[in-house]
Design an enzyme around this catalytic site. Structure first.
Site, short mmCIF file in Angstrom:
data_model
loop_
_atom_site.label_atom_id
_atom_site.label_comp_id
_atom_site.label_asym_id
_atom_site.label_seq_id
_atom_site.Cartn_x
_atom_site.Cartn_y
_atom_site.Cartn_z
N HIS A 148 3.91 10.14 16.11
CA HIS A 148 2.62 10.73 15.78
C HIS A 148 1.81 9.83 14.85
O HIS A 148 0.58 9.84 14.91
CB HIS A 148 2.81 12.11 15.14
CG HIS A 148 1.54 12.92 15.14
ND1 HIS A 148 1.07 13.55 16.27
CD2 HIS A 148 0.63 13.16 14.17
CE1 HIS A 148 -0.07 14.17 15.99
NE2 HIS A 148 -0.35 13.94 14.72
N LYS A 204 -2.00 18.24 26.48
CA LYS A 204 -1.79 19.52 25.82
C LYS A 204 -2.78 20.54 26.39
O LYS A 204 -3.97 20.29 26.49
CB LYS A 204 -2.01 19.36 24.31
CG LYS A 204 -1.43 20.49 23.49
CD LYS A 204 -1.47 20.13 22.01
CE LYS A 204 -0.80 21.21 21.17
NZ LYS A 204 -0.81 20.84 19.73
N ARG A 232 0.14 11.23 23.12
CA ARG A 232 1.24 11.95 22.48
C ARG A 232 2.54 11.45 23.08
O ARG A 232 2.59 10.96 24.22
CB ARG A 232 1.11 13.45 22.73
CG ARG A 232 -0.19 14.07 22.20
CD ARG A 232 -0.28 15.54 22.59
NE ARG A 232 -1.47 16.18 22.05
CZ ARG A 232 -2.64 16.27 22.70
NH1 ARG A 232 -2.76 15.75 23.92
NH2 ARG A 232 -3.67 16.89 22.14
N ARG A 271 -0.28 7.62 17.10
CA ARG A 271 -1.46 8.32 17.64
C ARG A 271 -2.52 8.48 16.55
O ARG A 271 -3.71 8.29 16.80
CB ARG A 271 -1.01 9.68 18.19
CG ARG A 271 -2.12 10.60 18.67
CD ARG A 271 -1.50 11.82 19.36
NE ARG A 271 -2.38 12.97 19.42
CZ ARG A 271 -3.29 13.17 20.36
NH1 ARG A 271 -3.46 12.26 21.32
NH2 ARG A 271 -4.04 14.26 20.37
N HIS A 293 -8.39 16.51 22.40
CA HIS A 293 -8.49 17.74 21.62
C HIS A 293 -9.44 18.72 22.30
O HIS A 293 -10.45 18.32 22.89
CB HIS A 293 -9.02 17.45 20.21
CG HIS A 293 -8.03 16.79 19.32
ND1 HIS A 293 -8.37 16.05 18.21
CD2 HIS A 293 -6.66 16.75 19.37
CE1 HIS A 293 -7.29 15.58 17.61
NE2 HIS A 293 -6.24 15.99 18.30
N TYR A 331 -8.00 16.45 11.86
CA TYR A 331 -7.12 15.33 12.17
C TYR A 331 -7.49 14.09 11.37
O TYR A 331 -6.62 13.34 10.91
CB TYR A 331 -7.25 15.03 13.67
CG TYR A 331 -6.08 14.37 14.32
CD1 TYR A 331 -4.99 15.11 14.77
CD2 TYR A 331 -6.06 13.00 14.52
CE1 TYR A 331 -3.92 14.50 15.39
CE2 TYR A 331 -5.01 12.38 15.14
CZ TYR A 331 -3.93 13.14 15.58
OH TYR A 331 -2.87 12.54 16.20
#
Length: 319
Positions: free
Chosen positions: A268, A203, A176, A271, A294, A303
């Site tokens: 993004h 994240k 990210r 990614r 994730h 995704y």
């Protein structure tokens, strides 16, 4: 005004030549970026079309110094509502007009000519995710390395190599944009035939290690060999040795997008391109989940869900 078409009108070659000279020299002095010959030709072509439209609309010879914000707003409206150009085409025009206004402002001292003249979101590319096509991907990898050979000064070379390495972490390792800014020098491990990047602040504070392919290792080696000694442990630094910001990275990616003809490119997308290329190469969804960081396999499924553009391409292929 109800202008449907642009008649064949000769635009003053003088100002186009001056603008072209600006693109080749002063633009780099102002932005510290060197435009490719292809980008210069594209910018000149877009501004020439704007000059022709301006002459046809206002019935007077186009003088760049007399350009107003209203002119630009009207041109946007005409392009999208009457000429009905695609979002990508308008965004490419928007980029060229931004440089035109930079030239006008630097020459005449005007400010904010482009204020409120916005880009356009596409009905397809505004979907949550969009990956680069194979052709776009290869052009981007090519341009990232080629840009290091276009610069003139040592400082420009250093910045370009840094950008190459930072963007490569998103494109080749799926980081990210925020994660790239937080990578420290000690988080990179490079061996002769392998390498990895450790993401400590993913994240949800989820830590993960991502292997680095040859393309990524080459870019990072070049940057580590060149990176100036500093008290900062950050891998990528910006002004005053502070960490490179997410906004700076976004601008870098936007500039690269314009170079490869994808003016609305975002971090993004890089990614997501990494994820889609993993999928195309047979990596399991569990493996993709772990590489992307994730928490849930369902997040990864969503995704990787095909975009409207990909579904359209698949249906066309049935014919």
């Amino acid at each position: 005004m109800n202008v449907q078409t642009i008649p064949s009108i000769t635009v003053s070659i003088n100002w186009l030549e001056q603008f072209s000279q600006f693109l080749q020299s002063d633009y780099r002095k102002i932005t510290r970026r060197q435009l490719s010959e292809k980008s210069i030709r594209l910018a000149v072509q877009h501004t020439r079309v704007f000059g022709m439209w301006h002459t046809a609309t206002f019935h007077e010879a186009f003088e760049p110094a007399m350009t107003t914000n209203y002119d630009l707003q009207l041109y946007r409206k005409w392009s999208l509502e009457q000429e009905k150009v695609k979002a990508a085409t308008w965004n490419s025009r928007h980029w060229a007009l931004g440089i035109l206004c930079m030239w006008i402002e630097s020459t005449h001292g005007f400010v904010n000519l482009m204020d409120g003249v916005e880009q356009k979101q596409s009905g397809i590319t505004s979907t949550r995710h969009r990956s680069l096509t194979d052709d776009e991907y290869h052009r981007l990898v090519h341009v990232l390395e080629q840009n290091t050979r276009r610069v003139v000064t040592a400082f420009e070379y250093q910045v370009t190599v840094r950008n190459w390495a930072a963007v490569t972490l998103m494109l080749q390792a799926g980081l990210r944009v925020e994660e790239v800014t937080l990578v420290d020098v000690g988080d990179i491990a490079l061996n002769e035939r392998s390498g990895s990047v450790l993401i400590r602040s993913g994240k949800g504070d989820k830590e993960r290690s991502v292997p680095l392919n040859l393309v990524a290792r080459n870019a990072l080696r070049a940057w580590l060999d060149l990176r100036p000694d500093s008290v900062s442990i950050a891998l990528f630094t910006g002004k005053e040795s502070g960490r490179l910001t997410t906004r700076s990275l976004q601008r870098i990616v936007e500039d690269l997008g314009r170079q490869i003809g994808v003016p609305d490119l975002t971090p993004h997308w890089l990614r997501y391109t990494f994820a889609k290329r993993l999928e195309a190469n047979g990596v399991t969804i569990e493996g993709i989940r772990d590489l992307l960081g994730h928490n849930s396999i369902e997040t990864t499924r969503r995704y990787l869900r095909s975009s409207a553009e990909e579904l359209q391409s698949a249906v066309e292929g049935v014919m």
